[in-house]
Design a protein around this motif. Structure first.
Motif, PDB file in Angstrom:
ATOM      1  N   GLN A  99      22.740  14.148   3.656  1.00  0.00           N
ATOM      2  CA  GLN A  99      21.665  14.761   4.429  1.00  0.00           C
ATOM      3  C   GLN A  99      20.970  13.738   5.316  1.00  0.00           C
ATOM      4  N   VAL A 102      23.132  13.405   8.331  1.00  0.00           N
ATOM      5  CA  VAL A 102      22.948  14.578   9.194  1.00  0.00           C
ATOM      6  C   VAL A 102      21.656  14.449   9.996  1.00  0.00           C
ATOM      7  N   ASP A 103      20.560  14.118   9.313  1.00  0.00           N
ATOM      8  CA  ASP A 103      19.265  14.007   9.985  1.00  0.00           C
ATOM      9  C   ASP A 103      19.247  12.860  11.000  1.00  0.00           C
ATOM     10  N   ASN A 105      21.783  11.633  12.653  1.00  0.00           N
ATOM     11  CA  ASN A 105      22.562  12.042  13.823  1.00  0.00           C
ATOM     12  C   ASN A 105      21.749  12.978  14.708  1.00  0.00           C
ATOM     13  N   ALA A 106      21.034  13.920  14.084  1.00  0.00           N
ATOM     14  CA  ALA A 106      20.230  14.872  14.847  1.00  0.00           C
ATOM     15  C   ALA A 106      19.103  14.159  15.592  1.00  0.00           C
ATOM     16  N   LEU A 149      27.368  18.797  16.815  1.00  0.00           N
ATOM     17  CA  LEU A 149      27.584  18.503  15.396  1.00  0.00           C
ATOM     18  C   LEU A 149      28.358  19.607  14.693  1.00  0.00           C
ATOM     19  N   TYR A 150      28.628  20.700  15.389  1.00  0.00           N
ATOM     20  CA  TYR A 150      29.283  21.853  14.763  1.00  0.00           C
ATOM     21  C   TYR A 150      30.697  22.038  15.300  1.00  0.00           C
ATOM     22  N   MET A 163      29.294  23.158  10.202  1.00  0.00           N
ATOM     23  CA  MET A 163      29.162  21.793  10.710  1.00  0.00           C
ATOM     24  C   MET A 163      30.507  21.081  10.684  1.00  0.00           C
ATOM     25  N   VAL A 165      32.165  18.144   9.693  1.00  0.00           N
ATOM     26  CA  VAL A 165      31.832  17.043   8.787  1.00  0.00           C
ATOM     27  C   VAL A 165      32.447  15.722   9.229  1.00  0.00           C
ATOM     28  N   LEU A 168      29.932  13.245  10.635  1.00  0.00           N
ATOM     29  CA  LEU A 168      28.933  12.627   9.755  1.00  0.00           C
ATOM     30  C   LEU A 168      29.408  11.221   9.394  1.00  0.00           C
ATOM     31  N   TYR A 203      31.359  12.513   4.292  1.00  0.00           N
ATOM     32  CA  TYR A 203      31.512  13.772   3.560  1.00  0.00           C
ATOM     33  C   TYR A 203      32.677  13.665   2.578  1.00  0.00           C
TER      34      TYR A 203
END
Length: 285
Positions: A99, A102-103, A105-106, A149-150, A163, A165, A168, A203
């Motif tokens: 997580q 993920v955060d 990267n966002a 990211l998707y 998403m 993965v 990531l 992942y």
């Protein structure tokens, strides 16, 4: 009058000389006391870990290793004390790491950087993220920016947006101490040649349940073991050695960042145990 002026001058000189002499001496009165005002230190065991005390371990052939009894002589190894997790890393504990990736990267895509020297640090490839900034997933513009990211729509299953993965990736650097120590005149050389940069897809491989058990119906584990809350406290599977090292690096940074914020010094890195440490701990210390 001349005598008074002389005494005044004498006193001023003595006082000035004393002040100058005291500037570099501190309050140690000329004694070797070490650097003062150092941070205080007390041992703090990380959550979920236990102490493995210092001891010795006899390794080598056992009574059952008849064929290697003469070629692999037992020897005694001293093991320094260390902390070790009481259990295996669970799915939910590793998910905290995923997580974070993920955060981060966002935040990077949305350019959520700290304002101080942001342009300089972004150029250097190591931007300081501003974690206080919120990510509004209901905002259509934000959704459009994070669409990278998707998975593309032609790879969706039953219209479900998922998403990608493979995006990531956790990046970090570490110093190769052995190569630095082996280099001649290492103190006079640029240490960049001993710094290794890593980019690790974090992942876990959920397909191991199907790949490693060919004649078993393990598709439910493939779909649910890592992601379903029913398995949150189950041991993590499907990670490589590189992923385990990346997790250890993130855990170190996460722990030390919290310690520094509380005014405490950093601690030694989290890492995987050596073979001898693992055997010593498995035997109960």
């Amino acid at each position: 009058m001349k005598r008074l002026n002389f005494l005044t001058y004498f006193v001023i000189v003595i006082i000035a000389t004393s002040l100058i002499a005291s500037c570099g001496g501190g309050s140690s009165n000329g004694q070797l006391t070490g650097v003062m005002n150092r941070p205080s230190w007390r041992t703090e065991i990380p959550y979920g870990m236990t102490t493995v005390p210092t001891g010795t371990l006899v390794i080598g052939a056992s009574d059952q290793d008849v064929n290697f009894e003469l070629t692999a002589k037992p020897k005694q190894v001293t093991i320094g004390g260390f902390y070790m997790d009481e259990t295996e890393i669970t799915n939910n504990e590793y998910r905290q790491f995923v997580q974070y990736v993920v955060d981060s990267n966002a935040h990077t895509i949305l350019q959520h950087f700290k304002q101080n020297n942001a342009a300089e640090e972004v150029t250097s490839g190591n931007p300081p993220l501003d974690w206080r900034m919120k990510i509004d997933l209901r905002n259509p513009e934000v959704q459009n920016q994070l669409s990278v990211l998707y998975l593309p729509q032609d790879q969706w299953i039953n219209g479900k947006k998922e998403m990608d993965v493979s995006k990531l990736v956790y990046k970090y650097d570490y110093l190769k101490y052995k190569s630095a120590a082996a280099a001649k005149n290492s103190r006079n050389k640029d240490r960049k040649q001993h710094v290794k940069s890593m980019a690790v897809a974090v992942y876990p491989d959920t397909l191991v349940w199907t790949r490693d058990f060919t004649y078993s119906y393990n598709e439910p584990f493939t779909r649910n073991y890592y992601s379903h809350p029913a398995f949150d406290n189950y041991p993590l599977v499907g990670v490589t050695w590189d992923q385990a090292n990346a997790f250890s690096h993130w855990r170190t940074e996460y722990w030390n960042t919290a310690r520094v914020a509380r005014g405490r010094p950093e601690v030694e890195v989290f890492r995987l145990p050596t073979e001898f440490e693992w055997e010593y701990a498995a035997r109960g210390g």
